[in-house]
Design a protein around this motif. Structure first.
Motif, PDB file in Angstrom:
ATOM      1  N   PHE A 104       6.436  51.922 107.714  1.00  0.00           N
ATOM      2  CA  PHE A 104       6.069  50.731 108.480  1.00  0.00           C
ATOM      3  C   PHE A 104       4.583  50.441 108.299  1.00  0.00           C
ATOM      4  O   PHE A 104       3.757  51.353 108.195  1.00  0.00           O
ATOM      5  CB  PHE A 104       6.345  50.903 109.977  1.00  0.00           C
ATOM      6  N   VAL A 105       4.257  49.144 108.261  1.00  0.00           N
ATOM      7  CA  VAL A 105       2.866  48.714 108.271  1.00  0.00           C
ATOM      8  C   VAL A 105       2.799  47.312 108.869  1.00  0.00           C
ATOM      9  O   VAL A 105       3.738  46.516 108.723  1.00  0.00           O
ATOM     10  CB  VAL A 105       2.261  48.718 106.847  1.00  0.00           C
ATOM     11  N   GLY A 106       1.724  47.015 109.577  1.00  0.00           N
ATOM     12  CA  GLY A 106       1.508  45.687 110.121  1.00  0.00           C
ATOM     13  C   GLY A 106       0.090  45.243 109.839  1.00  0.00           C
ATOM     14  O   GLY A 106      -0.859  46.037 109.940  1.00  0.00           O
ATOM     15  N   TRP A 107      -0.087  43.979 109.453  1.00  0.00           N
ATOM     16  CA  TRP A 107      -1.411  43.454 109.139  1.00  0.00           C
ATOM     17  C   TRP A 107      -1.632  42.138 109.878  1.00  0.00           C
ATOM     18  O   TRP A 107      -0.749  41.261 109.888  1.00  0.00           O
ATOM     19  CB  TRP A 107      -1.573  43.203 107.640  1.00  0.00           C
ATOM     20  N   GLN A 108      -2.803  41.974 110.474  1.00  0.00           N
ATOM     21  CA  GLN A 108      -3.245  40.689 110.984  1.00  0.00           C
ATOM     22  C   GLN A 108      -3.824  39.907 109.811  1.00  0.00           C
ATOM     23  O   GLN A 108      -4.679  40.424 109.079  1.00  0.00           O
ATOM     24  CB  GLN A 108      -4.312  40.880 112.062  1.00  0.00           C
ATOM     25  N   LEU A 109      -3.356  38.691 109.625  1.00  0.00           N
ATOM     26  CA  LEU A 109      -3.767  37.900 108.464  1.00  0.00           C
ATOM     27  C   LEU A 109      -4.822  36.858 108.804  1.00  0.00           C
ATOM     28  O   LEU A 109      -5.349  36.211 107.898  1.00  0.00           O
ATOM     29  CB  LEU A 109      -2.549  37.212 107.830  1.00  0.00           C
ATOM     30  N   GLU A 110      -5.108  36.664 110.084  1.00  0.00           N
ATOM     31  CA  GLU A 110      -6.140  35.699 110.458  1.00  0.00           C
ATOM     32  C   GLU A 110      -7.452  36.441 110.703  1.00  0.00           C
ATOM     33  O   GLU A 110      -7.468  37.643 110.936  1.00  0.00           O
ATOM     34  CB  GLU A 110      -5.715  34.927 111.709  1.00  0.00           C
ATOM     35  N   GLY A 111      -8.528  35.735 110.654  1.00  0.00           N
ATOM     36  CA  GLY A 111      -9.813  36.369 110.869  1.00  0.00           C
ATOM     37  C   GLY A 111     -10.312  37.063 109.612  1.00  0.00           C
ATOM     38  O   GLY A 111      -9.864  36.784 108.493  1.00  0.00           O
ATOM     39  N   PRO A 112     -11.242  38.003 109.756  1.00  0.00           N
ATOM     40  CA  PRO A 112     -11.797  38.715 108.596  1.00  0.00           C
ATOM     41  C   PRO A 112     -10.704  39.449 107.817  1.00  0.00           C
ATOM     42  O   PRO A 112      -9.739  39.950 108.408  1.00  0.00           O
ATOM     43  CB  PRO A 112     -12.790  39.707 109.226  1.00  0.00           C
ATOM     44  N   ASP A 113     -10.873  39.506 106.510  1.00  0.00           N
ATOM     45  CA  ASP A 113      -9.879  40.189 105.669  1.00  0.00           C
ATOM     46  C   ASP A 113      -9.788  41.656 106.064  1.00  0.00           C
ATOM     47  O   ASP A 113     -10.770  42.384 106.034  1.00  0.00           O
ATOM     48  CB  ASP A 113     -10.265  40.077 104.194  1.00  0.00           C
ATOM     49  N   ALA A 114      -8.577  42.063 106.436  1.00  0.00           N
ATOM     50  CA  ALA A 114      -8.349  43.466 106.804  1.00  0.00           C
ATOM     51  C   ALA A 114      -7.002  43.923 106.279  1.00  0.00           C
ATOM     52  O   ALA A 114      -6.316  44.708 106.906  1.00  0.00           O
ATOM     53  CB  ALA A 114      -8.422  43.634 108.315  1.00  0.00           C
ATOM     54  N   PHE A 115      -6.642  43.395 105.132  1.00  0.00           N
ATOM     55  CA  PHE A 115      -5.347  43.753 104.542  1.00  0.00           C
ATOM     56  C   PHE A 115      -5.525  43.913 103.043  1.00  0.00           C
ATOM     57  O   PHE A 115      -6.504  43.417 102.464  1.00  0.00           O
ATOM     58  CB  PHE A 115      -4.289  42.686 104.857  1.00  0.00           C
TER      59      PHE A 115
END
Length: 429
Positions: A104-115
């Motif tokens: 499992f993995v989850g990424w926030q795609l809005e805001g600063p790049d963190a994915f």
């Protein structure tokens, strides 16, 4: 006292139940998945995209994915075998998570790049996605169907809430179960179609798989053979020879399906194909016309392949084709636990005997008397021959060139008054 389900819980359970019921009753995976996603959205879940990615057992493709997007419906994507397909997989979220050893993995795609720098995540962010969550669910080991990657995305500012994330995680087992069902159904159809042919595979899948379960059918028969293959196999690298053989099978076999036939079986350096005849008593025979069209196209394509190969300093293989018409037995032959779904019969044996005349007569395409009467094309006689195991001599025909095809030559025109039943009798007596 056990907790009481909330109205939202009850709604979700009802959606899951309908999802499983539809998947049980139908193999229309795209429609079932689209209806499931639309019901989740109608229930208030801010789902913008759902994707299912699975490996497949297929000679062309290594994987497939079904992606639903709100307002756009469902799209199907495939990944080819080979370096390009491997690179596509490794640069996908599923490939990334599998390489990381996680489930499992989850990424926030809005805001600063963190994915991670993965093409799909960049594409989804640019399209408006704010959060992406991916679960890997494993299937029973032992086949290439290792499992499914299930991803959820939303375009709501701030992403999913904690309760919604828990809800999505709770949906993973039922989505995996439905995906396994669709994957197995697809695999059965594709495997049977690949190894038996689409029409024959459908017959087996419908339950026609008992030994002795056969039918007598009228068919145009196309028998193709590659001349000189044995000598080539003796002197060249075996793996290269197999690759060359596959190229010739593509050239000779692809036209068969396009013209309405099906390859019944490969015979070393050749194959037997049948074109089922719907109306045996009709002299005008679309199946025979289709077989003749396939033969002409096959020989043209094989000649082009040989020309291209010789320009590269590689050996070519000439092809011989025989066209025949008659009754064949189509069905299951073999032991009680190892069956072959094939065609057998006198007409098949006769086609094999005629094929041996191609080299002797210097012709790449020969037609039997029974086929020539039904193919609707001017033909010329090439001789009368005694075939081993056949009671009487057989007249054999070839196609007429423009220079030597007088109007009305051959049985296709000159003997058009003779019935199809007579033609069938000639090879069946």
């Amino acid at each position: 006292m056990p907790p009481t389900d909330t109205p939202a819980d009850l709604t979700l359970r009802a959606i899951e139940a309908r999802f499983v019921a539809r998947a049980t009753e139908s193999d229309a995976g795209e429609r079932v998945i689209a209806e499931f996603c639309e019901e989740l959205v109608a229930a208030g879940l801010p789902l913008w995209r759902l994707s299912l990615a699975v490996p497949v057992i297929d000679p062309q493709f290594r994987g497939a994915s079904i992606a639903w997007r709100r307002g756009d419906g469902v799209e199907v994507f495939t990944t080819l075998h080979g370096p390009e397909g491997e690179d596509t997989y490794l640069r996908s979220p599923v490939g990334w998570l599998h390489a990381a050893g996680g489930s499992f993995v989850g990424w926030q795609l809005e805001g600063p790049d963190a994915f991670p720098d993965l093409p799909l995540l960049t594409e989804l962010r640019q399209a408006g996605a704010t959060e992406y969550r991916l679960h890997l669910a494993a299937f029973d080991p032992g086949t290439a169907l290792e499992g499914v990657g299930i991803s959820f995305a939303t375009d709501r500012v701030g992403g999913f809430s904690e309760s919604e994330r828990a809800m999505l995680a709770g949906l993973v087992p039922v989505i995996a179960l439905v995906t396994a069902k669709f994957s197995l159904s697809h695999t059965m159809r594709e495997m049977l179609g690949t190894y038996l042919g689409p029409a024959t595979g459908a017959r087996v899948l419908a339950g026609e798989m008992r030994r002795g379960q056969s039918a007598v059918v009228h068919a145009a028969i196309l028998l193709a053979d590659l001349r000189g293959f044995t000598a080539l196999a003796d002197r060249d690298d075996p793996l290269k020879v197999v690759g060359w053989l596959d190229e010739h099978f593509d050239a000779l076999g692809d036209p068969v399906q396009r013209h309405g036939g099906e390859i019944s079986k490969f015979l070393g350096d050749g194959f037997l194909a049948v074109f089922p005849v719907a109306e045996p008593d009709a002299l005008a025979c679309p199946a025979c016309a289709g077989a003749l069209g396939a033969a002409r196209e096959a020989l043209t394509r094989n000649a082009a392949l040989n020309l291209a190969r010789r320009r590269r300093g590689l050996p070519g293989l000439e092809a011989d084709i025989v066209l025949h018409y008659g009754r064949v037995v189509s069905g299951n032959v073999g032991t009680d636990r190892r069956l072959d779904f094939t065609v057998i019969g006198r007409a098949v044996n006769e086609a094999s005997r005629i094929e041996r005349l191609c080299d002797e007569l210097g012709r790449s395409l020969l037609l039997s008397e029974a086929f020539a009467r039904r193919c609707g094309t001017p033909v010329v006689p090439v001789g009368e021959f005694s075939l081993r195991g056949v009671g009487r001599a057989q007249r054999i025909w070839g196609l007429a060139d423009e220079a030597d095809a007088p109007p009305g030559s051959g049985p296709a025109q000159g003997e058009a008054a003779e019935s199809a039943e007579d033609a069938a009798h000639e090879i069946g007596s």
